[in-house]
Design a protein around this motif. Sequence first.
Motif, mmCIF file in Angstrom:
data_model
loop_
_atom_site.group_PDB
_atom_site.id
_atom_site.type_symbol
_atom_site.label_atom_id
_atom_site.label_comp_id
_atom_site.label_asym_id
_atom_site.label_seq_id
_atom_site.Cartn_x
_atom_site.Cartn_y
_atom_site.Cartn_z
ATOM 1 N N ASN A 11 -12.314 41.551 -35.109
ATOM 2 C CA ASN A 11 -12.538 42.762 -34.320
ATOM 3 C C ASN A 11 -13.749 42.600 -33.409
ATOM 4 O OD1 ASN A 11 -10.358 44.112 -35.402
ATOM 5 N ND2 ASN A 11 -11.546 45.162 -36.960
ATOM 6 N N ASP A 12 -14.846 42.032 -33.943
ATOM 7 C CA ASP A 12 -16.054 41.815 -33.140
ATOM 8 C C ASP A 12 -15.786 40.851 -31.985
ATOM 9 O OD1 ASP A 12 -17.401 43.512 -34.870
ATOM 10 O OD2 ASP A 12 -18.445 41.891 -35.940
ATOM 11 N N LEU A 13 -15.052 39.768 -32.276
ATOM 12 C CA LEU A 13 -14.742 38.799 -31.227
ATOM 13 C C LEU A 13 -13.840 39.406 -30.153
ATOM 14 C CD1 LEU A 13 -14.196 35.611 -33.416
ATOM 15 C CD2 LEU A 13 -16.066 36.014 -31.800
ATOM 16 N N CYS A 14 -12.869 40.205 -30.563
ATOM 17 C CA CYS A 14 -11.996 40.878 -29.588
ATOM 18 C C CYS A 14 -12.795 41.837 -28.717
ATOM 19 C CB CYS A 14 -10.855 41.605 -30.300
ATOM 20 S SG CYS A 14 -9.618 40.483 -31.002
ATOM 21 N N HIS A 15 -13.746 42.558 -29.331
ATOM 22 C CA HIS A 15 -14.607 43.472 -28.575
ATOM 23 C C HIS A 15 -15.453 42.679 -27.567
ATOM 24 C CE1 HIS A 15 -17.202 46.867 -27.706
ATOM 25 N NE2 HIS A 15 -18.249 46.097 -27.964
ATOM 26 N N ASP A 16 -16.046 41.565 -28.007
ATOM 27 C CA ASP A 16 -16.848 40.725 -27.107
ATOM 28 C C ASP A 16 -15.997 40.184 -25.965
ATOM 29 O OD1 ASP A 16 -18.967 41.204 -28.799
ATOM 30 O OD2 ASP A 16 -18.985 39.188 -29.675
ATOM 31 N N ASP A 18 -13.969 42.428 -18.910
ATOM 32 C CA ASP A 18 -14.299 43.514 -17.983
ATOM 33 C C ASP A 18 -15.354 43.068 -16.982
ATOM 34 O OD1 ASP A 18 -12.500 45.116 -19.314
ATOM 35 O OD2 ASP A 18 -14.024 46.291 -20.383
ATOM 36 N N GLY A 19 -16.354 42.331 -17.470
ATOM 37 C CA GLY A 19 -17.407 41.829 -16.583
ATOM 38 C C GLY A 19 -16.857 40.860 -15.552
ATOM 39 N N LEU A 20 -15.958 39.975 -15.997
ATOM 40 C CA LEU A 20 -15.354 39.023 -15.066
ATOM 41 C C LEU A 20 -14.463 39.728 -14.053
ATOM 42 C CD1 LEU A 20 -14.513 36.090 -17.502
ATOM 43 C CD2 LEU A 20 -16.296 36.144 -15.750
ATOM 44 N N THR A 21 -13.780 40.769 -14.486
ATOM 45 C CA THR A 21 -12.950 41.539 -13.559
ATOM 46 C C THR A 21 -13.825 42.175 -12.486
ATOM 47 O OG1 THR A 21 -11.308 41.975 -15.258
ATOM 48 C CG2 THR A 21 -11.332 43.467 -13.378
ATOM 49 N N SER A 22 -14.933 42.762 -12.900
ATOM 50 C CA SER A 22 -15.862 43.359 -11.933
ATOM 51 C C SER A 22 -16.438 42.297 -11.015
ATOM 52 C CB SER A 22 -16.998 44.084 -12.648
ATOM 53 O OG SER A 22 -16.502 45.166 -13.379
#
Length: 173
Positions: free
Chosen positions: A117-122, A128-132
Amino acid sequence: MLTISNSTIGMKDGLYSLNDLHRASGSNKKHKPANFMRLENTKSLISEIERCSDMSNGAKSIAYNTVQGGNSQQGTFVCRELVYSYAMWISPRFQLLVIRAFDAIANQQTALSQRLNDLCHDLKIVDDGLTSAGRFLCVGGKQIKPQLKQQIDSTLKQMQPSLNFVGDTDSEK
């Protein structure tokens, strides 16, 4: 993988090797898997397990499977509930070892699930950052960069000294 008393308990089709459990318990002849499987209490538990079905998919529960001959792993393989029952039949000490082994597996699964779960969140944050960043690069490459180049060229032109020649012209002659 289930390990009890430094013995690995084999599995086949989601069932645990009763023969491996017997070895892990000390291999006492009176605790042979065949003796356990003949008990009325064991037969009743098997009936109850097989009578109950998994309500989520309607599949019938399989309590045990005996594999004889062939190239595959031989022996009696039982479900988790029968592993607990067998351990209780052997001794309180062995029962505790089995319970702790299954608890260790459950705790490991919980820890791995949390890590996943933590890895999926990261990954989502990075994605999202790469998309931006990708959007910014696209806009920057198509709009901002050409504007900046145009402003640089204009500024360079303004910086060039202009030479106005005042000199002999035909009108002055």
